[in-house]
Scaffold this motif. Sequence first.
Motif, PDB file in Angstrom:
ATOM      1  N   GLY A  16       7.696  -1.388  10.100  1.00  6.97           N
ATOM      2  CA  GLY A  16       9.086  -1.626  10.463  1.00  6.97           C
ATOM      3  C   GLY A  16       9.848  -2.464   9.454  1.00  6.97           C
ATOM      4  N   LYS A  17       9.148  -2.929   8.438  1.00  8.14           N
ATOM      5  CA  LYS A  17       9.774  -3.762   7.414  1.00  8.14           C
ATOM      6  C   LYS A  17      10.636  -2.904   6.492  1.00  8.14           C
ATOM      7  CE  LYS A  17       8.440  -7.507   4.275  1.00  8.14           C
ATOM      8  NZ  LYS A  17       7.273  -8.250   3.718  1.00  8.14           N
ATOM      9  N   LYS A  18      11.746  -3.474   6.028  1.00 10.77           N
ATOM     10  CA  LYS A  18      12.624  -2.791   5.086  1.00 10.77           C
ATOM     11  C   LYS A  18      12.845  -3.696   3.882  1.00 10.77           C
ATOM     12  CE  LYS A  18      17.114  -2.219   5.922  1.00 10.77           C
ATOM     13  NZ  LYS A  18      18.390  -1.646   6.444  1.00 10.77           N
ATOM     14  N   LEU A  19      12.563  -3.173   2.685  1.00 11.96           N
ATOM     15  CA  LEU A  19      12.737  -3.938   1.451  1.00 11.96           C
ATOM     16  C   LEU A  19      13.928  -3.401   0.674  1.00 11.96           C
ATOM     17  CD1 LEU A  19       9.024  -4.086   0.195  1.00 11.96           C
ATOM     18  CD2 LEU A  19      10.243  -5.779   1.581  1.00 11.96           C
ATOM     19  N   TYR A  20      14.515  -4.269  -0.133  1.00 10.30           N
ATOM     20  CA  TYR A  20      15.641  -3.878  -0.983  1.00 10.30           C
ATOM     21  C   TYR A  20      15.208  -4.106  -2.423  1.00 10.30           C
ATOM     22  CZ  TYR A  20      20.592  -3.230  -2.216  1.00 10.30           C
ATOM     23  OH  TYR A  20      21.792  -2.751  -2.716  1.00 10.30           O
ATOM     24  N   ALA A  21      14.875  -3.026  -3.123  1.00 15.66           N
ATOM     25  CA  ALA A  21      14.247  -3.127  -4.438  1.00 15.66           C
ATOM     26  C   ALA A  21      15.260  -3.027  -5.568  1.00 15.66           C
ATOM     27  CB  ALA A  21      13.202  -2.029  -4.600  1.00 15.66           C
ATOM     28  N   ILE A  22      14.988  -3.784  -6.630  1.00 13.27           N
ATOM     29  CA  ILE A  22      15.851  -3.766  -7.812  1.00 13.27           C
ATOM     30  C   ILE A  22      15.346  -2.673  -8.748  1.00 13.27           C
ATOM     31  CG2 ILE A  22      16.833  -5.170  -9.671  1.00 13.27           C
ATOM     32  CD1 ILE A  22      16.133  -7.626  -8.039  1.00 13.27           C
ATOM     33  N   LYS A  23      15.497  -1.437  -8.314  1.00 11.74           N
ATOM     34  CA  LYS A  23      15.061  -0.291  -9.111  1.00 11.74           C
ATOM     35  C   LYS A  23      15.714   0.960  -8.533  1.00 11.74           C
ATOM     36  CE  LYS A  23      10.887  -0.208 -10.743  1.00 11.74           C
ATOM     37  NZ  LYS A  23       9.414  -0.090 -10.917  1.00 11.74           N
ATOM     38  N   THR A  45       0.859  -1.186   0.000  1.00 15.46           N
ATOM     39  CA  THR A  45       0.000   0.000   0.000  1.00 15.46           C
ATOM     40  C   THR A  45       0.893   1.233   0.000  1.00 15.46           C
ATOM     41  OG1 THR A  45      -1.749  -1.153   1.204  1.00 15.46           O
ATOM     42  CG2 THR A  45      -1.793   1.259   1.256  1.00 15.46           C
ATOM     43  N   ILE A  46       0.682   2.121  -0.961  1.00 15.32           N
ATOM     44  CA  ILE A  46       1.592   3.250  -1.160  1.00 15.32           C
ATOM     45  C   ILE A  46       1.717   4.113   0.086  1.00 15.32           C
ATOM     46  CG2 ILE A  46       1.887   5.421  -2.439  1.00 15.32           C
ATOM     47  CD1 ILE A  46       0.799   3.921  -4.900  1.00 15.32           C
ATOM     48  N   ASN A  47       0.601   4.378   0.756  1.00 20.04           N
ATOM     49  CA  ASN A  47       0.688   5.275   1.908  1.00 20.04           C
ATOM     50  C   ASN A  47       1.271   4.603   3.149  1.00 20.04           C
ATOM     51  OD1 ASN A  47       0.299   8.036   2.643  1.00 20.04           O
ATOM     52  ND2 ASN A  47      -1.328   7.378   4.026  1.00 20.04           N
ATOM     53  N   ASP A  48       1.584   3.305   3.065  1.00 16.75           N
ATOM     54  CA  ASP A  48       2.302   2.644   4.156  1.00 16.75           C
ATOM     55  C   ASP A  48       3.808   2.866   4.046  1.00 16.75           C
ATOM     56  OD1 ASP A  48      -0.015   1.692   5.243  1.00 16.75           O
ATOM     57  OD2 ASP A  48       0.187  -0.346   4.457  1.00 16.75           O
ATOM     58  N   ILE A  49       4.241   3.377   2.901  1.00 20.26           N
ATOM     59  CA  ILE A  49       5.672   3.617   2.682  1.00 20.26           C
ATOM     60  C   ILE A  49       6.071   4.930   3.349  1.00 20.26           C
ATOM     61  CG2 ILE A  49       7.476   4.010   0.961  1.00 20.26           C
ATOM     62  CD1 ILE A  49       5.737   2.370  -0.999  1.00 20.26           C
ATOM     63  N   ILE A  50       7.105   4.868   4.170  1.00 24.25           N
ATOM     64  CA  ILE A  50       7.601   6.067   4.843  1.00 24.25           C
ATOM     65  C   ILE A  50       8.593   6.810   3.953  1.00 24.25           C
ATOM     66  CG2 ILE A  50       8.883   6.952   6.844  1.00 24.25           C
ATOM     67  CD1 ILE A  50       7.902   4.430   8.367  1.00 24.25           C
ATOM     68  N   ARG A  51       9.534   6.044   3.396  1.00 23.19           N
ATOM     69  CA  ARG A  51      10.576   6.702   2.606  1.00 23.19           C
ATOM     70  C   ARG A  51      11.350   5.681   1.777  1.00 23.19           C
ATOM     71  NH1 ARG A  51      15.694   6.443   5.365  1.00 23.19           N
ATOM     72  NH2 ARG A  51      15.507   5.331   7.351  1.00 23.19           N
ATOM     73  N   PHE A  52      12.064   6.215   0.778  1.00 23.66           N
ATOM     74  CA  PHE A  52      12.978   5.441  -0.058  1.00 23.66           C
ATOM     75  C   PHE A  52      14.387   6.000   0.149  1.00 23.66           C
ATOM     76  CE2 PHE A  52       8.882   5.365  -2.097  1.00 23.66           C
ATOM     77  CZ  PHE A  52       8.755   4.099  -2.662  1.00 23.66           C
ATOM     78  N   GLU A  53      15.358   5.112   0.141  1.00 25.57           N
ATOM     79  CA  GLU A  53      16.750   5.546   0.281  1.00 25.57           C
ATOM     80  C   GLU A  53      17.595   4.877  -0.799  1.00 25.57           C
ATOM     81  OE1 GLU A  53      20.410   5.341   3.538  1.00 25.57           O
ATOM     82  OE2 GLU A  53      18.318   5.177   4.213  1.00 25.57           O
ATOM     83  N   ALA A  54      18.304   5.686  -1.571  1.00 32.16           N
ATOM     84  CA  ALA A  54      19.076   5.173  -2.699  1.00 32.16           C
ATOM     85  C   ALA A  54      20.291   4.386  -2.233  1.00 32.16           C
ATOM     86  CB  ALA A  54      19.519   6.330  -3.586  1.00 32.16           C
ATOM     87  N   ASP A  55      20.587   3.334  -2.992  1.00 28.54           N
ATOM     88  CA  ASP A  55      21.809   2.553  -2.786  1.00 28.54           C
ATOM     89  C   ASP A  55      22.330   2.151  -4.164  1.00 28.54           C
ATOM     90  OD1 ASP A  55      23.855   1.158  -1.442  1.00 28.54           O
ATOM     91  OD2 ASP A  55      22.721  -0.714  -1.563  1.00 28.54           O
ATOM     92  N   GLY A  56      22.938   3.109  -4.851  1.00 32.97           N
ATOM     93  CA  GLY A  56      23.403   2.866  -6.211  1.00 32.97           C
ATOM     94  C   GLY A  56      22.237   2.616  -7.146  1.00 32.97           C
ATOM     95  N   GLN A  57      22.243   1.471  -7.829  1.00 36.88           N
ATOM     96  CA  GLN A  57      21.168   1.125  -8.751  1.00 36.88           C
ATOM     97  C   GLN A  57      19.979   0.484  -8.037  1.00 36.88           C
ATOM     98  OE1 GLN A  57      22.299  -0.722 -12.496  1.00 36.88           O
ATOM     99  NE2 GLN A  57      24.439  -0.232 -12.115  1.00 36.88           N
TER     100      GLN A  57
END
Length: 249
Positions: free
Chosen positions: A176-183, A155-167
Amino acid sequence: MIKLLIVDDEKDARDFNKSLITEFFPKIEIIGTASSALEAIKIINSNPPDILISDIEMPGGSGFDILESTQKYNYEVIFITAYNQYAVKAFRFSAIDYLLKPVDIQIFKEAIHKAIERRKLQNTDSRIEFLLQNYKKEKSEKIAINIGNSIEIITINDIIRFEADGQYTYIYIDNGKKLYAIKRIGEFEEILVSHSFFRAHSSHLINMNKINRFVKSEGGYIVMSDNSQIEVSRRRKEEFTEKLRLFSK
């Protein structure tokens, strides 16, 4: 052997896509080509493919009509479009591959490779259902996140923030969950521009709904709902304060 179906109302396009598969993916079986949505639906019902390559806009029915009529089958989809902005936005929210006409051969090959890998995950049906929901809505409420070995629908509004890590990008969620996205973070910024997200820094994309406070001292930083402190870049500070003022009205 992987089975593939090609759908396009233009014969030249069907022949071109078929030639690329034959040349670069000789182990893929092309079970047929179709010139209309109705013809494609008949083929799928009698011999379901593993991968569908389809144009979107066709006389008498669209690529979305094919999906709606054959949703019970679990196959990968690669759409080809002359750029329908609304459709492309739905694809990006749903983690469905699409190619723009004229088709670039290298991008075509990459899309097929990804489809083969995703086929192993066996979760295509949920993404297709999600795509159809997004296409019918003016504004999506959820987003599909490719995290490598699975697709997470958030759910989009459940997302607090995105943090860049290269690609790649870390995604921090309310629970409290943290995902590592391929984007890349910039791709998330593009598709979430209408959802109250703001690029506070080259490394940070934040949900304005999740801001606790803005501290103006020490160069200026934002305290998010998870108590993380996000720096606001100097060149974005004026834009941020204006957005914050409008947002809080």
